[in-house]
Design an enzyme around this catalytic site. Structure first.
Site, PDB file in Angstrom:
ATOM      1  CB  SER A   1     113.340  50.365  78.227  1.00 45.26           C
ATOM      2  OG  SER A   1     114.837  51.143  78.309  1.00 45.26           O
TER       3      SER A   1
ATOM      4  CE1 TYR B   1     113.524  50.927  73.319  1.00 39.06           C
ATOM      5  CE2 TYR B   1     114.179  52.289  74.836  1.00 39.06           C
ATOM      6  CZ  TYR B   1     114.017  51.154  74.350  1.00 39.06           C
ATOM      7  OH  TYR B   1     114.588  50.169  75.241  1.00 39.06           O
TER       8      TYR B   1
END
Length: 263
Positions: free
Chosen positions: A140, A153
């Site tokens: 990401s 995350y």
């Protein structure tokens, strides 16, 4: 025939990649922990060879690879050309001191341990096919910078890039490449849930948070599944054969992931 394994591919990004490769003539094996979604998919797209599997469960991953190897042998095929590590969860939205321990652990179990288990199982199959294989892991743009309220995350996505670079070093001499894709927010139900959780945590409206997210990149848009499928196609094409060990941003040039924490 080129063969791929894709995790968490019963919906979303994983399914888009699976369908894209299938259209291109690949033999595609997918796994997912959502058995209901797999059953529905089997009725609409039987060309995808689907199995239920929780990637954070070592025994489940072992059983999945046993099923894949059995099917490959039955089809008189050896090895695979591609592993796409797509499985991942968004994790909780909170300041670090408020992060529930169980939610932190679950994020790490799926995002990092799942990638480890799936990759460990795939390496012998990639080696069996010979030089030219590829591992693509979904990281990401949060793996390239910090992001408030998303500690678990972010930590997991940074780790995936480190593991990807290590794999590129370990497997490169055998002609097997490893790269990480780092998209920004991708249009769809998953980012909708993240935005809703962020809005609730900060006392803002969903529309306010969505506008804030889009302002984080120069292009002021979210990424799409098609953007990611296109990059997978590129990396597995002759044009991508010298690209390895990279964290490739698909994010419209993210300027910052900072948030107005005083809101």
């Amino acid at each position: 025939m080129q063969t791929a394994i894709i995790s968490a591919a019963a919906s979303g990004i994983g399914l888009a990649i699976a369908r894209g490769l299938s259209v291109d003539g690949w033999r595609v094996y997918i796994c997912d922990s959502d058995e209901a979604a797999l059953i529905a998919l089997a009725q609409t797209d039987p060309t995808l060879l689907a199995h239920a599997c929780d990637v954070s469960d070592a025994r489940a991953v072992e059983a999945f690879y046993h099923a894949v190897e059995t099917d490959l042998a039955r089809a008189d095929l050896s090895g695979i050309d591609l592993l796409v590590n797509n499985a991942g969860v968004s994790g909780p939205t909170a300041r670090l001191e408020d992060q529930p321990v169980e939610a932190w652990q679950r994020t790490i179990d799926i995002n990092i341990n799942g990638m480890f288990l799936m990759t460990r199982g795939a390496i012998p199959l990639l080696r069996a096919k010979g030089a030219g294989g590829s591992i693509i892991t979904m990281s990401s743009n949060a793996g390239l910078m910090g992001c408030p309220l998303r500690g678990p995350y972010v930590a997991s996505k940074w780790a995936l890039i480190g593991l990807t670079k290590t794999l590129a070093m370990e497997l490169g001499p055998e002609g097997i490449r490893a790269n990480a894709l780092c998209p920004a927010s991708v249009e769809g139900p998953r980012i909708d849930r993240v935005i809703a959780a962020d809005a609730a945590a900060r006392g803002l409206t969903v529309d306010e948070v969505e506008r804030e997210y889009k302002r984080q990149s120069s292009l002021r848009t979210f990424a799409t599944n098609d953007d990611i499928v296109g990059m997978v196609r590129f990396l597995t094409s002759p044009a991508g054969q010298r690209i390895s060990g990279q964290a490739l941003a698909i994010d419209g040039h993210t300027e910052s992931l900072s948030l107005d924490m005083d809101a």
